[in-house]
Design an enzyme around this catalytic site. Structure first.
Site, PDB file in Angstrom:
ATOM      1  N   HIS A   1     -22.271   9.937  -7.059  1.00  0.00           N
ATOM      2  CA  HIS A   1     -20.916   9.408  -6.944  1.00  0.00           C
ATOM      3  C   HIS A   1     -20.456   9.250  -5.501  1.00  0.00           C
ATOM      4  CE1 HIS A   1     -16.516   9.294  -8.240  1.00  0.00           C
ATOM      5  NE2 HIS A   1     -17.107   8.412  -9.019  1.00  0.00           N
TER       6      HIS A   1
ATOM      7  N   LYS B   1     -19.754   7.740  -1.767  1.00  0.00           N
ATOM      8  CA  LYS B   1     -19.350   6.429  -1.253  1.00  0.00           C
ATOM      9  C   LYS B   1     -19.258   6.542   0.256  1.00  0.00           C
ATOM     10  CE  LYS B   1     -16.896   6.481  -5.480  1.00  0.00           C
ATOM     11  NZ  LYS B   1     -15.640   6.930  -6.116  1.00  0.00           N
TER      12      LYS B   1
ATOM     13  N   ASP C   1     -25.845   2.168  12.429  1.00  0.00           N
ATOM     14  CA  ASP C   1     -26.493   2.353  13.739  1.00  0.00           C
ATOM     15  C   ASP C   1     -26.524   3.807  14.194  1.00  0.00           C
ATOM     16  OD1 ASP C   1     -27.130  -0.320  14.001  1.00  0.00           O
ATOM     17  OD2 ASP C   1     -25.334  -0.815  15.140  1.00  0.00           O
TER      18      ASP C   1
END
Length: 224
Positions: A164, A166, A171
């Site tokens: 779950h 996110k 870079d």
């Protein structure tokens, strides 16, 4: 980083803050904190060598070099909210400017515009890796199969529970995280948030967690 070191050393007699070209200041802005500190250490060691050899103006050269590195350090801490395009536009900007790596640990991706930006990163040589949820990739509109088909490495969980997370790392120096899923609904209708930061300690922890998950989860084969 070696070319930046060489630039400073070659100008140990004539380094002026207001004459540094944008190509160099741009490179300085792309350094993360670890690389900035490594560059400073290299220059300090070189300064010791120059001083031992009787070179004049070593201290002023070293002070100017370190001042330039600090002045052009890239710092960024912002919070974005939806509904509205602020979060999506920030993600697009970060993807468009990625030059080395994009690591995404995202619960679900159904926004095909963001998927196209990810594929564009891959096509121009940026190393892209994606971790996502095994169940959500089966949803109608999921872009995961398309991303894997484009040659982007994708890993998924095999669990009754959800992957779950996110978050993403751009870079190795910018972390993004929040409630925002990469979907049209999250942009147009949901109350969501996204934090983007270059704070070294935070970026490093997200990077470590991404690599931990990457080593534990299962590779998605193109066409699977």
């Amino acid at each position: 980083m070696q070319d930046l070191f060489n630039y400073f050393v070659k100008r140990c007699d004539s380094l002026l803050e207001n004459e540094v070209p944008k190509s160099i200041t741009g490179r300085l802005k792309r350094l993360n904190r670890k690389d900035r500190e490594a560059l400073k250490k290299m220059l300090i060691e070189k300064g010791k060598e120059l001083e031992a050899s009787g070179h004049s103006h070593v201290i002023s050269w070293l002070e100017t070099s370190i001042t330039l590195i600090n002045e052009h350090a890239f710092h960024f801490n912002r919070v974005f909210f939806s509904p509205g395009n602020d979060i999506k536009n920030e993600i697009k900007t970060l993807l468009d400017h990625a030059s080395q790596t994009v690591d995404l640990c995202i619960f679900t991706i159904t926004d095909n515009e963001l998927a196209r930006r990810i594929i564009s990163c891959h096509k121009r040589g940026v190393k892209v890796r994606i971790i996502t949820d095994d169940e959500k990739m089966e949803d109608n509109g999921s872009e995961i199969a398309k991303l894997a088909g484009a040659g982007i490495p994708v890993k998924i969980d095999h669990s009754h529970y959800h992957m779950h997370n996110k978050f993403g790392i751009i870079d190795g120096k910018i972390a993004i995280t929040g409630s925002f899923n990469w979907t049209y609904t999250a942009t147009k209708h949901n109350q969501e948030n996204l934090v983007a930061t270059t704070k070294f300690e935070i970026v490093q922890q997200y990077d470590e967690e991404f690599n931990r998950l990457w080593n534990e989860l299962f590779e998605l084969k193109a066409g699977q």
